[in-house]
Design a protein around this motif. Structure first.
Motif: not given
Length: 193
Positions: A89-100
């Motif tokens: 989940p942390y990897a997903a959050l980190r990747e999503w924040i980059n998209l954000f």
């Protein structure tokens, strides 16, 4: 109800794809050159003529708003997909924040384009929060539940922090918002005991 198939449905699908290609090209040009970039640059990036852009988006504000909404939807749709495809989940959050962050950079300058339409801008801001805050919350809560990030923050605080770090990027080539956001997101991480 009669469902349409064949050439009419195919034509609509092609038109939708072409419009998405145009919006992706506009977003790319806006990131590189700002929302005041010449329309001919967007046309060149999309591989279309100027008339095609003006047919879809008669004004620059129409194009900017469409790119904004397109980016919000892409960012919103990416969250659940990342949660199922990422290692943690942390990897997903980190990747999503980059998209954000990419989205925030793209929308930079929107306020100046819509300055005369404060009601329209408020409507877009509400749309932004309504679509993206639940996605961020889902990712953040999953990472917190997995014990990967601290849980004393909210998704709203995280989004505001990321947004505030992105504000400084305008007009300063030495300022790397993505790098600073990475420091912020790294600071959320709980280290194993």
């Amino acid at each position: 109800m009669v469902s349409e198939s064949g050439p009419a449905q195919s034509k609509r699908a092609d038109a939708r794809r072409n419009k998405e290609t145009l919006l992706d090209a506009a977003a790319k040009v806006f990131v590189a050159s700002g929302v005041d970039a010449p329309v001919r640059d967007i046309a060149r990036e999309a591989g279309v003529g100027l008339g095609t852009i003006y047919r879809h988006f008669p004004t620059r504000a129409d194009l900017v708003i469409a790119v904004y909404r397109h980016q919000v939807e892409a960012c919103a749709e990416a969250g659940p997909a990342l949660l199922t495809s990422s290692a943690t989940p942390y990897a997903a959050l980190r990747e999503w924040i980059n998209l954000f962050v990419d989205f925030l950079v793209t929308k930079h300058g929107l306020a100046s384009v819509l300055r005369s339409d404060s009601a329209g801008f408020e409507s877009l801001h509400s749309y932004f929060l309504d679509r993206l805050l639940p996605v961020c919350a889902e990712l953040f809560d999953a990472a917190a539940a997995a014990g990967e990030v601290r849980s004393d923050l909210t998704a709203y605080e995280l989004m505001r922090g990321v947004g505030n770090l992105c504000v400084g990027a305008e007009g300063d080539d030495r300022y790397d918002a993505l790098r600073l956001v990475d420091v912020l997101v790294s600071g959320l991480r709980l280290l194993p005991d």
